[in-house]
Structures are given as C-alpha cells and as structure tokens.
Scaffold this motif. Structure first.
Motif, PDB file in Angstrom:
ATOM      1  N   CYS A  27       6.270  15.601  -9.116  1.00  0.00           N
ATOM      2  CA  CYS A  27       7.287  14.673  -9.594  1.00  0.00           C
ATOM      3  C   CYS A  27       8.245  14.215  -8.503  1.00  0.00           C
ATOM      4  N   SER A  28       8.530  15.098  -7.546  1.00  0.00           N
ATOM      5  CA  SER A  28       9.583  14.761  -6.596  1.00  0.00           C
ATOM      6  C   SER A  28       9.164  13.724  -5.590  1.00  0.00           C
ATOM      7  N   ASN A  29       7.871  13.451  -5.444  1.00  0.00           N
ATOM      8  CA  ASN A  29       7.420  12.502  -4.428  1.00  0.00           C
ATOM      9  C   ASN A  29       7.901  11.088  -4.709  1.00  0.00           C
ATOM     10  N   THR A  30       8.001  10.688  -5.973  1.00  0.00           N
ATOM     11  CA  THR A  30       8.346   9.302  -6.293  1.00  0.00           C
ATOM     12  C   THR A  30       9.831   8.994  -6.101  1.00  0.00           C
ATOM     13  N   GLU A 109       2.927   9.839   5.337  1.00  0.00           N
ATOM     14  CA  GLU A 109       3.812   8.856   4.725  1.00  0.00           C
ATOM     15  C   GLU A 109       3.186   8.288   3.452  1.00  0.00           C
ATOM     16  N   PRO A 110       4.021   7.851   2.513  1.00  0.00           N
ATOM     17  CA  PRO A 110       3.494   7.373   1.225  1.00  0.00           C
ATOM     18  C   PRO A 110       2.698   6.081   1.378  1.00  0.00           C
ATOM     19  N   VAL A 111       1.646   5.979   0.584  1.00  0.00           N
ATOM     20  CA  VAL A 111       0.863   4.747   0.511  1.00  0.00           C
ATOM     21  C   VAL A 111       1.448   3.926  -0.635  1.00  0.00           C
ATOM     22  N   LEU A 112       2.036   2.794  -0.274  1.00  0.00           N
ATOM     23  CA  LEU A 112       2.750   1.979  -1.252  1.00  0.00           C
ATOM     24  C   LEU A 112       1.808   0.961  -1.893  1.00  0.00           C
ATOM     25  N   PHE A 113       2.063   0.676  -3.151  1.00  0.00           N
ATOM     26  CA  PHE A 113       1.224  -0.282  -3.866  1.00  0.00           C
ATOM     27  C   PHE A 113       1.384  -1.693  -3.297  1.00  0.00           C
ATOM     28  N   LYS A 148       6.571   4.967 -11.843  1.00  0.00           N
ATOM     29  CA  LYS A 148       6.645   4.627 -10.423  1.00  0.00           C
ATOM     30  C   LYS A 148       5.334   4.865  -9.678  1.00  0.00           C
ATOM     31  N   ARG A 149       4.255   4.960 -10.425  1.00  0.00           N
ATOM     32  CA  ARG A 149       2.932   5.112  -9.826  1.00  0.00           C
ATOM     33  C   ARG A 149       2.073   3.937 -10.283  1.00  0.00           C
ATOM     34  N   ALA A 150       1.202   3.498  -9.388  1.00  0.00           N
ATOM     35  CA  ALA A 150       0.344   2.361  -9.703  1.00  0.00           C
ATOM     36  C   ALA A 150      -1.095   2.673  -9.321  1.00  0.00           C
ATOM     37  N   THR A 151      -1.992   2.224 -10.156  1.00  0.00           N
ATOM     38  CA  THR A 151      -3.417   2.330  -9.868  1.00  0.00           C
ATOM     39  C   THR A 151      -4.032   0.935  -9.939  1.00  0.00           C
ATOM     40  N   ALA A 152      -5.172   0.789  -9.289  1.00  0.00           N
ATOM     41  CA  ALA A 152      -5.901  -0.484  -9.296  1.00  0.00           C
ATOM     42  C   ALA A 152      -7.232  -0.288  -9.977  1.00  0.00           C
TER      43      ALA A 152
END
Length: 772
Positions: A27-30, A109-113, A148-152
């Motif tokens: 949870c804390s990643n977002t 580092e985070p992979v952003l949508f 706050k998470r996205a999938t394709a």
C-alpha cells in the motif's frame, strides 16, 4: 495449557507480522507518486478467435505480452520490495552514501502509467501478429484505474492464419542460383507450414551460409528478396526467392585463396606494421612477418586451414580463428580478406596476431570447509611460459601448500598439512612416437606430460609421499565432445612417520592399514565427455562423462600376475595394482522457466580387482557423502552397504570406501531475488564391496542392494556474484542404511526442537559452485 496458549500467541504474532509486511510493501508505494500520476502494474493481452486452438491461442498471448513496454516494477510474491526501498530511501543529497546506494542499487524507480503508449503497443502487437501470418489483425487497447494503480488491456482479433502454398527459388543463369537450387531440399520454408517472417529471415541466412561455403565471401542475406503473393487461394501465400538486381558484382563472384600473410607481433595500438625485408619468412604457402622470430613457421602451417588455391569457405575461416585463440598465446586475433592484385577472382588473407605476455605468475589463495568439520586454506603459485620452444608450448611449474584444521571435536589437534610441486608441459599438437598426427578440427589437439610430488602430513598419525607421472593426449571433436587419453599414468605412494597411536588403531580396524600401504599404480586411462549445456535456449540439456582406468594389465601378463598364483608380484619391492575401473556420470537439466530448472544426476561406478590385487587401491575406491555427493552424510562416512564402523573409537578418519558406487540426485533451482538463488534437493545412493570382507559385515554387494540405499534431503541458498557462486546447503538424512531393517527410514524421528537430534542429523555444507 499455558505453553499451548503461548504457542498460539506466537503464531498470531507471526500472522500479524506477515500481514503488516503485505500492507507496508503493497500500500505504501502509491503514496510517494507525484501528483496526478498512477503506478503502472502491467498489461494483459486477450486473443479472441474461435478458429485458433486454445493451446496456440495461449502461446500467442504469452508471446504478445512479452512485447509490451514498459515493463512494470518487479514483483516478489505479489509485492514490489525494490520499489518500496526506492521510496523509503528518498531523494539523496549527494551521489554517494547509504541512501544513494539503497535508492539506486537496491531500489527501483516507479513505472508510471503516463509512460505507457497504448497506441504504440497496439501497433507492435498488430505487426507481430501479421509477421506470424495473421494478416489484417485488429487490436484495441484500454486501461483500468483503481487505487492509484493502472493496468492496460489489449484485445487482439486475428484473422485466419495464412499458410505456405508454394516456394520458388532463383531460376536465373547465375552460378549461385544453381547452388541455391541444389540446397532447396534443406529449405526452412515448407509447403503447408504457417507463414512466418522470422522463418523467411532464417532461410535467407541459411542460403547465405551455403554460398559462403562456395567462395562467395562478399555476399550477404540482404541481397535475397522474398516476394510474397497472398492474392490467390484461401489464406495461402506463394513465396518466391530472387537475387536482387542491384547486387554488387563482387558479391556475385566466387573467390579462391591466393597469398596468405601472418603478422605474429601485431600491436592493436598501431595502425600499421613496420618491418624490414629480413623479417619476412616464406614458408610453404605463408608469408610470415615475424620481427622477433617468435614462432617456428610450422606453427602457422598447423593452425591455418587455408592453403593457396583453396576455395574460400566460412567454415575454414572461422575454424582458423578459433584455432589461433585456442593456442593460448594470443590476446587478440584479427583476420582480413582483400581482393588480390595478382590473380582474378582470388583473395589475399591477412592474420594479425597480438601476443599475450610470454611469462607470467598466477597466485591462487582460497579458504575451504567440508562436512568432516575441517576448515583450512590453500595457496597455489604457478609460473608459466606460453612459448617455451617457439611452438606455442605451455610450461607450467606449480608450488602448492595447504592446511586443514579441526578446531574442536574428536579431530582437534590432528591437523592435515600438504606441500607439493607439479611441472607440466603441453604441446599444441599430437606427439606420437614414429607416427606424427595433425588435428584439423576447430580445437587444437594437445599432448601433455606432467610430474607431480606431494607430501601430506596428518599430525599425530602418519605422513605420505606421493609421486605421479603422466603422458597423454587431449582433444575435442567439437564444442560438445571431448576426449582425454593418458598412455602413461603412474602413481607411487609411500608412507612416512607412522605414529604408534595410528598403529594401535590398525589393530582395532585393519582397513586403516591399507591407507599407509605402499602403492604402485600404472596403466592407461581414458575419459570421454559430452555436453550440450551451453545451449541455453534448449529445454532439455545433458552432460555425460565416462572414465575407464586399466591398471597393470600388460605388466600382469608379462610377469604372470594374471595367473592367480598365491605369490604377489612386485616391481622394485612394491606390489603393483591390477584392476579395471569404469565410472559414468550422467546429468539432465530441465528448464522449467527463465529463472528455474530441475537438475538431476546419476553416477554409476565399478572397479574390479584381479591378478595381483584383491581390492582396489584406497585412492581409487569410490566414496559418498559430502558437499558434492549425498549431502545429508559427512564426507567418506557412509557405507559400504549396511556396514557401520563401530570398531575404531577415534573418529578422526571417516574414510569408508568401496568398489561399486550408485548415486542419484535431483535438485530444483530457482532465482529468489537479486543474486540469491534457492534450491530444494534429494540425494540417494551408497557404495559396496565386490568381494566380501569378514571385517565389514554387510558391505558386500548383493541382490538386496536397494534396501541399503541412503536417502537425504535439504534446502540451500546460492549467491551468484558473477565470477563465482557461493553455495550453502542444509541437509538431513531420511534413510540410514546402517540401521536394522525396518528401522532405516528415519522421517518419523525428525525433531528440529531437539538439540541432540540437530547435532547428529543436520549437516551444513558450504562450497563454491553447484554440486553438479
């Protein structure tokens, strides 16, 4: 009841910790994301088609998903710990220190949508599907956002796959077209197979390789055009291969070899080679510019496979380069071909060779520990001369020493010291008396002679002097097959300084006396190795090694030792050994995924003493147990058969050995994270004696040998730091063959809570490299 309540409380505490970790990592990643950004957690591909078989559809979906970019943050058990480390490290103030290391080396580092291009990915999927024969494929893309998470998500709708109706090869008047036509039966393009662009590319490379073997040095695959006609037929294509019209004339020409130039002292730091006329040596078909007279010219005659007038071919081209590298005297090998000025349709060949240092010293220092509770170190100092007689011979003079200590336990004070030297000389060719043989394969055949002396001292027990001499040949048929034949292989062992303590122990256990007997072993040995484990893409790979050792056979015939007389024949007052020994080691590796495999090994060995010997020499007998064998038992402590040594009270020498060996291991290996790999394994096997020994009841091989198989299991961690692998294996016995029948399976006795059980049964193995 109080104890039970305490255990339940501890168990709930563990559950709470695990759930907390899931919450922290998950949870804390977002919350660290920039304003308005979403964390991209991956994409999925769904192929919708009722014609494609389910198995093929799933395979296509997997291939397509592998093409999606970017890749999401790496996961472990559904979590993203590397992203978590990146976030908690924060922005470092300078490019060094713990925070910078944690963020850049451990973290990710985070992979952003916002970095995901849905349209681009859709076009990539469409192109891939059409290249596989699914023409006019439709692809749609969409996304899903949650917390706050996205999938394709991508929907792929392919049409019916096109198949090959016919294949036509060049039919013009060019000589190369006739060569291509004659090789058409080996074509990768088969009528009835699906259309596949990758197969067309592979076919062009196959044709190019074929032409390279026929002298077409300047040809390349791009000069072949594949014309595809899909206008006729029901989802069928006609493929016509042609030579392009704008191909340069030299690419259409077949060349032969004219002059061959060799530069053995080429410097890669200089653009040209300066030399005088007296530096030029003409030897057969070779012009050698050796400014320092470094090599005898015959070295190049043996290494270079081209001769004047030969048709150029890529095979000899590559083999020659490999042979120069395998000589072991050059750090850099460069080859050029230029159109000759003297004869039409010919090439001049140039070989530029940069030397390694002729003489060098290598020092190796290592620490080690084994399952017999010994810890020690070893040092090896090697002096080498790479070109002793100007024929690329390698002379190696080594001095080595080592010590093993047991700091506590029954062996405390009975340390082991070794000191020795070895000299070897290797020729890069076969040296056969009266019958010169020259190899012509990719790998240089070698002849090796070696002399070795070692002094080993077991303090408070005994010392041994060991001499060894060998002369033989090493050669490889190809990258998979290797041979080693020693025509001469002599070993002489003599005891020294045997203590009274050890003599007293011999009275209790006669087998200990064999270790300090004088030994004379000589005879030919041969080994053959086959492996295809270098083919990383294959799902199943294999390794096989077979060894044959024949000792004293010719000498036994000449001396009459084979006649089974009561008297023992001797040479220089030392009885010589007679036996035949064979050993096979077979391994199979099953690739389960990119980061996991199942590795299995079977070892079978048999030694038969005869004539002058009733038993095999101690150094030639088989043993089991230890870091690379049955890891749940200490080294050399298991067997033979159901025998258990209860005679010698002092356990400083667990050295059980036998004439027959059967061993099996299987191990599951998988990458856990970073450089850490895990393993779970099962080992089984034992050793036996061929002839009964009244002092070792149960040691003889019999029809009930399967009842005497030892079994162990365990888990391990392997730390892969690129240049070596540190291995730790923790194993425990599941079956002990020395227990009474009906009691040998000890699974029910496992008790991790008992200190006494752990001390007697848990074996920690620490080693370098995989066990097999």
């Amino acid at each position: 009841m109080k104890l039970k309540h305490k255990n339940m409380r501890n168990r709930y505490t563990e559950y709470f910790v695990v759930l907390s970790l899931f919450f922290v990592f998950g949870c804390s990643n977002t919350k660290y994301l920039p304003e308005g950004e979403l964390l991209y957690t991956g994409g999925s591909v769904k192929v919708k088609d009722s014609v494609i078989k389910k198995k093929d559809r799933k395979a296509l979906e997997k291939e397509l998903e592998g093409l999606l970019r970017p890749k999401p943050n790496k996961q472990l058990l559904g979590l993203r710990p590397k992203l978590w480390f990146y976030n908690i490290a924060g922005q470092p103030k300078k490019e060094k220190g713990f925070r910078y290391w944690l963020r850049t080396k451990v973290g990710e580092e985070p992979v952003l949508f916002s970095k995901v291009d849905l349209d681009y990915n859709a076009s990539v999927l469409r192109n891939f599907a059409e290249n596989k024969g699914y023409f006019k494929t439709r692809v749609s893309a969409d996304s899903t956002v949650r917390n706050k998470r996205a999938t394709a998500e991508y929907i792929v709708v392919p049409k019916k796959r096109y198949i090959i109706k016919s294949v036509t090869f060049p039919d013009d008047s060019l000589p190369m077209s006739r060569i291509i036509g004659r090789s058409s039966r080996r074509s990768l393009l088969k009528v009835g197979n699906p259309y596949d662009l990758d197969v067309i590319k592979a076919e062009r490379e196959r044709i190019d390789a074929r032409l390279k073997e026929r002298g077409y040095y300047y040809f390349n695959p791009d000069y072949i055009l594949a014309k595809v006609d899909s206008s006729k037929g029901d989802h069928e294509v006609k493929i016509r291969l042609v030579i392009k019209d704008d191909v340069p004339p030299k690419a259409l020409t077949s060349y032969k070899i004219d002059k061959i130039f060799v530069y053995p002292n080429f410097s890669i730091s200089k653009d040209s080679v300066k030399y005088k006329s007296e530096d030029i040596v003409q030897y057969k078909d070779f012009t050698i510019i050796d400014t320092a007279r470094t090599f005898e010219p015959r070295v190049f005659d043996r290494t270079i496979l081209f001769k004047k007038g030969d048709l150029y071919n890529r095979k000899d081209h590559n083999l020659t380069l490999n042979r120069f590298v395998n000589l072991g005297t050059f750090s850099f090998v460069k080859n050029e071909f230029k159109i000759s000025d003297s004869l039409p349709k010919t090439l001049d060949s140039y070989y530029y060779l940069t030397l390694l240092p002729k003489k060098f010293i290598r020092v190796e220092v290592l620490g080690k520990t084994n399952s017999a509770s010994y810890t020690g170190s070893e040092i090896n100092v090697n002096w080498n001369n790479r070109n002793l007689f100007r024929g690329a011979e390698l002379l190696t003079v080594s001095v080595f020493g080592g010590a093993d200590f047991q700091l506590s336990g029954a062996n405390n004070g009975k340390n082991i010291y070794r000191l020795g030297t070895e000299t070897s000389l290797t020729w890069p060719r076969f040296i056969v008396p009266f019958f010169p043989i020259q190899g012509s394969s990719e790998y240089i055949p070698r002849t090796k002679a070696a002399l070795r002396y070692e002094y080993q001292n077991r303090t408070q027990l005994y010392a041994l002097n060991s001499f060894k001499a060998s002369f033989g040949y090493l050669w490889k048929e190809n990258i998979r097959k290797e041979h080693q034949l020693n025509l001469l292989d002599v070993t002489y062992v003599s005891p020294n300084h045997v203590t009274q303590e050890y003599l007293d122990d011999i009275q209790k256990d006669e087998a200990l006396g064999r270790i300090i007997e004088k030994q004379l072993i000589f005879g030919p040995t041969y080994s053959y190795t086959y492996t295809n484990t270098m083919q990383k893409r294959k799902k199943n790979t294999f390794y096989f090694n077979g060894e044959l050792d024949l000792a004293g056979n010719i000498t036994g015939l000449l001396s009459g030792a084979n006649a089974k007389k009561n008297d023992t024949k001797e040479i220089f007052d030392v009885p010589f050994s007679q036996y035949a020994k064979i050993k096979t080691d077979f391994r199979h590796y099953l690739k389960l995924s990119k980061e996991s495999e199942l590795a299995s090994r079977v070892i079978v060995g048999l030694g038969l003493p005869y004539g002058n010997s009733t038993i095999l020499p101690t150094s030639k007998q088989f043993v089991v147990g230890g870091t690379n064998s049955i890891r749940a038992f200490r080294a050399r402590s298991l067997g033979p058969g159901s025998y258990l040594n209860t005679i010698t009270t002092n356990n400083y020498l667990p050295d059980q050995s036998g004439d027959f060996k059967l061993e099996f291991s299987t191990e599951y290996r998988a990458k856990l994270f970073s450089i850490v790999r895990g393993a779970a394994f099962v080992d089984a096997g034992n050793i036996w004696l061929v002839n009964a020994d009244p002092n070792k009841p149960g040691a003889e091989f019999s029809k009930d040998f399967m009842k005497e198989i030892a079994v162990g299991a365990g888990v391990g961690l392997r730390f892969d730091v690129s240049f070596f692998i540190l291995r730790t294996d923790l194993a425990l016995p599941l079956r002990k063959p020395y227990l009474p029948e009906g009691e040998r399976w000890v699974i029910k006795d496992i008790d991790f809570g008992s200190g006494a059980w752990r001390k007697d049964n848990l074996i920690l193995n620490i080693a370098i490299g995989y066990p097999f």
